[in-house]
Write a protein that holds these residues in place. Structure first.
Motif: not given
Length: 420
Positions: A277-306
Motif C-alpha cells: 500500500k505504501l510503496f507501490t501504486f498498485l490498486p487496493l483491490d489488487e493488493i487485497a488479492k495478493l495479500t489473501a494468499l496463504q502459506g508459501a504462496e505469500i512469496n508471490e506477493a513478496k516478489k510482486t512487492l519487490a
C-alpha cells in the motif's frame, strides 16, 4: 484522527486508505482545501548525502500521491538548512558540509524525484525548491527582529528533538537549536512564494511542522496545515531502511537494483500488505488479492512487492532483470551472471586470496572477524560449498566457471567475485 472522520477529497481518502496518515493539524479543513483542487504541499529533504535512502521513500510517495490526485508537489532540498544540521532524533552534531558538497548532493537527489514526480511548467507539475534561496541571504539582526521574536524558548525546549538530546546530556549546538526556527520560516516563505498550504513529513517532524503553522499565522499567512506519516518499523520492531550492510540507498551506484529488489523480497510476511500500500501504486483491490494468499504462496506477493518497488526507483527493465536473477539463483539453482559483481586482482587470486578477505572485498561482511564468526556458524559458502576452514584461500580453480566465484552469506545474499 477520529473514527467518524470521512474524507471527501481524493487526496486524503487515498492517503488514509493506504496507511500514510499519522497526525494532521486539522483534518476537516485540510480536506476542504484539497477538494478545491490544486493543493500545493511541500516536504523537506536533507542534502547530507549524494543519495536518499528508503527512509525518504514514504515522503516521496506522499508527494507522488498528491500529484496523482490533482495537487502540486513541492519537494524542498535543504541547501540552506543542510549547512546547519537537523538535531531531530540524533545524539550528536552532524558533520558540516561545504557548499560544493551540498550542491553536488542536490543535483544527485533531484534524479530520484524525477522518477516519481512530473516536473514542468503546467499548474500541477512539481517544482524543486531550495531553501538556500531565502536563507543564505538573511540578515541576522532583521531575522531576529522580524521572525525570532515569534518563538518561545520555553516551547522550543519541550520539542522532542531538543529535549531528548538534553536528557541524554548530549551536546546541542546553538546552530542546531536554531534549526526549527529556519524550518518554520521555510513554511512561511514557501507559502508567500508558491502558495503552499500544507507541509508533510514523518512523525518525528511534527513539532517542527506545528511551529511552522504557528509562525505562518503570526506572520500573516493564510491558514496553514501540517500532516505527518507514521514512523516506519517492520512488524518485528526494526527500523525500516537499515540492514547489516548499511543503509538501503535509492541510487544504483550505492546499492544495486538486485540488492534493492532483495531487500523488499525479504520483507516479513506481516509487512507485505502494508508495504504494498505504501510503496507501490498498485490498486487496493489488487493488493487485497495478493495479500489473501496463504502459506508459501505469500512469496508471490513478496516478489510482486519487490518488483513494483524496484521498478519505481530503477525502472521496469532493471526490476524484471533482478526478479529473473533471483529466480535463476534461488529457484533453479544456477549461477546467475547478473548477480552483483566485485572485481579482484587476478594476481591476488593466483597467489591465493584468503577466504575471509574475499568476503570482506565482496561487501558481504564488514570485517574478517565477522567473516570468522560466520564460518563458525556455517554461514559462508563459496560456489555453494560451505566454508569450514577460516584459513582457506581462493585460487584460480575457484574461478573456472565463467571466470567468477560465487560467494554466499546465508541463503539470500550472493556476490560474484570476478578476476580483473
Amino acid at each position: 484522527m477520529s473514527d467518524d472522520f470521512a474524507p471527501k477529497s481524493e487526496f486524503l481518502a487515498t492517503l488514509i486508505a493506504r496507511g500514510f496518515v499519522h497526525q494532521c493539524t486539522d483534518f476537516a479543513a485540510l480536506d476542504a482545501e484539497a477538494r478545491k483542487g490544486g493543493l500545493s504541499a511541500y516536504i523537506g529533504f536533507d542534502c547530507t548525502a549524494p543519495s536518499l535512502h528508503i527512509g525518504s521513500l514514504l515522503p516521496i510517495m506522499l508527494l507522488a500521491w498528491l500529484q496523482r490526485t490533482g495537487g502540486k508537489p513541492l519537494p524542498l532540498v535543504g541547501g540552506g538548512t543542510t549547512r546547519v544540521g537537523d538535531p531531530s532524533g540524533k545524539d550528536e552534531s552532524r558533520k558540516l558540509l561545504t557548499i560544493e558538497q551540498i550542491d553536488a548532493n542536490k543535483a544527485s537527489i533531484r534524479t530520484v524525484f524525477e522518477k516519481f514526480l512530473r516536473f514542468g511548467d503546467a499548474a500541477g507539475d512539481a517544482l524543486l525548491l531550495d531553501n538556500a534561496d531565502w536563507l543564505a541571504g538573511l540578515n541576522y539582526i532583521e531575522f531576529l527582529r522580524d521572525v525570532g521574536r515569534h518563538f518561545s524558548v520555553n516551547r522550543m525546549l519541550t520539542m522532542d528533538s531538543v529535549k531528548l538530546r538534553l536528557e541524554r546530556e548530549h551536546e546541542l549546538s546553538f546552530i542546531e537549536f536554531n534549526y526549527m526556527c529556519l524550518q518554520a520560516y521555510d513554511f512561511a516563505q514557501i507559502n508567500k512564494r508558491h502558495g503552499a498550504l500544507l507541509q508533510m513529513g514523518g512523525s518525528d517532524q511534527w513539532g517542527n511542522i506545528v511551529m511552522g503553522v504557528d509562525l505562518g499565522r503570526r506572520m500573516g499567512c493564510p491558514q496553514l496545515y501540517g500532516l505527518t506519516s507514521p514512523l516506519l518499523t517492520t512488524s518485528s520492531g526494526a527500523k525500516m531502511g537499515k540492514t547489516a550492510a548499511g543503509a538501503v540507498w535509492l541510487n544504483a551506484d550505492l546499492l544495486s537494483p538486485y540488492d534493492y529488489w532483495q531487500y523488499w523480497r525479504n520483507s516479513e510476511d506481516a509487512d507485505v500488505e502494508r508495504f504494498l500500500k505504501l510503496f507501490t501504486f498498485l490498486p487496493l483491490d489488487e493488493i487485497a488479492k495478493l495479500t489473501a494468499l496463504q502459506g508459501a504462496e505469500i512469496n508471490e506477493a513478496k516478489k510482486t512487492l519487490a518488483t513494483e518497488a524496484t521498478a519505481l526507483v530503477h525502472g521496469r527493465e532493471a526490476a524484471e532483470q533482478a526478479a529473473a536473477t533471483a529466480k535463476t539463483t534461488f529457484e533453479e539453482g544456477a549461477l546467475a551472471l547478473s548477480l552483483p559483481k566485485v572485481k579482484v586482482d587476478a594476481e591476488e587470486v593466483a597467489a591465493g586470496l584468503g577466504v575471509l578477505t574475499a568476503f570482506v572485498k565482496a561487501g558481504l561482511v564488514a570485517s574478517t572477524g565477522e567473516a570468522r564468526r560466520q564460518v563458525k556458524g556455517g554461514g559462508l559458502r563459496v560456489n555453494d560449498a560451505p566454508v569450514t576452514d577460516e584459513r582457506a584461500t581462493l585460487g584460480d580453480k575457484d574461478f573456472e566457471k565463467d571466470g567468477v566465484a560465487k560467494l554466499s552469506l546465508g541463503k539470500k545474499k550472493h556476490v560474484l567475485l570476478e578476476r580483473a
